[in-house]
Design an enzyme around this catalytic site. Structure first.
Site, mmCIF file in Angstrom:
data_model
loop_
_atom_site.group_PDB
_atom_site.id
_atom_site.type_symbol
_atom_site.label_atom_id
_atom_site.label_comp_id
_atom_site.label_asym_id
_atom_site.label_seq_id
_atom_site.Cartn_x
_atom_site.Cartn_y
_atom_site.Cartn_z
ATOM 1 C CG HIS A 48 78.829 53.786 0.987
ATOM 2 N ND1 HIS A 48 77.914 54.172 1.952
ATOM 3 C CD2 HIS A 48 80.044 53.956 1.554
ATOM 4 C CE1 HIS A 48 78.545 54.558 3.043
ATOM 5 N NE2 HIS A 48 79.848 54.423 2.831
ATOM 6 C CB CYS A 83 88.702 52.773 7.113
ATOM 7 S SG CYS A 83 88.459 54.089 8.299
ATOM 8 C CG HIS A 85 84.132 55.623 1.269
ATOM 9 N ND1 HIS A 85 84.488 56.667 2.104
ATOM 10 C CD2 HIS A 85 83.158 54.942 1.901
ATOM 11 C CE1 HIS A 85 83.742 56.618 3.194
ATOM 12 N NE2 HIS A 85 82.931 55.586 3.101
ATOM 13 C CD GLU A 103 93.498 57.898 5.794
ATOM 14 O OE1 GLU A 103 93.752 57.256 6.845
ATOM 15 O OE2 GLU A 103 92.366 57.975 5.296
ATOM 16 C CD GLU A 130 80.978 55.179 7.886
ATOM 17 O OE1 GLU A 130 80.705 54.659 6.788
ATOM 18 O OE2 GLU A 130 81.831 56.064 8.008
ATOM 19 C CD GLU A 132 81.546 52.387 5.359
ATOM 20 O OE1 GLU A 132 81.866 53.510 4.933
ATOM 21 O OE2 GLU A 132 82.257 51.714 6.127
#
Length: 197
Positions: A48, A83, A85, A103, A130, A132
């Protein structure tokens, strides 16, 4: 948290929350579908789209964050500045800027693309994976931080030598060195040779 088109689409009427969807991609980074966030991270993992941000101060020090203890994935470990998505259809650059603000309570004064990296990192503690295709960004932070304590346990600005000491002593995210090494050419361009990255 500010409401943007990307965050608004994740909220359903009457205060219920829809599952967070991630963009599934092929090995070239082309979108091929979506999956629920936790499902995409369960072994063996589904490839992803993700992003990683590295912000630096005027002295060339890297801003690290310690992930909050309440996070379901890699709680309490140190990692890069931010970090996450992108939501399906959200540009990685926009997602990186959005999550940095959500954040850390700060918008980068400069944010630039720094390439991509593909990896597969299992987390031995949680059993999550992960898998990714990660879009990398480097930039500058020049405003005071206002971290969201539900996301961030602590922050620290470090030189390369201080990072080496901390990395030998503390626990870091499984993906940290992979994304840092992939971003190093852009980091060196941003910070200059005297910073030592």
């Amino acid at each position: 948290m500010p409401i943007t088109p990307a965050t608004a689409m994740q909220s359903a009427p009457r205060g219920t929350t829809e599952p967070i969807l991630l963009e599934l991609v092929d090995e070239d980074g082309t979108t091929i579908g979506t999956a629920e966030k936790l499902t995409a991270h369960q072994a063996p993992g589904q490839l992803h789209r993700a992003f990683s941000v590295f912000l630096f101060d005027e002295r060339g020090r890297l801003l690290l964050q310690q992930r909050a203890l309440g996070k379901y994935h890699s709680p309490g470990v140190w990692s890069n500045t931010c970090c996450g998505h992108p939501y399906p259809g959200e540009a990685p650059f926009a997602a990186a800027a959005r999550r940095t603000y959500e954040e850390l309570g700060v918008s980068p004064s400069l944010l630039a693309e720094a390439g991509t990296v593909r990896y597969n990192h299992p987390d031995p503690d949680s059993g999550l994976v992960e898998q990714e295709f990660n879009h990398l960004f480097v930039g500058l932070v020049q405003s005071p931080l206002r971290p969201d304590t539900e996301e961030v346990g602590a922050t620290a600005f470090v030189t390369p030598a201080e990072l080496a000491e901390r990395h030998a002593r503390d626990t870091f995210s499984a993906w940290f060195m992979t994304v840092l090494d992939a971003a190093r050419p852009a980091v060196r361009e941003l910070t200059g040779p005297s910073a030592g990255w």
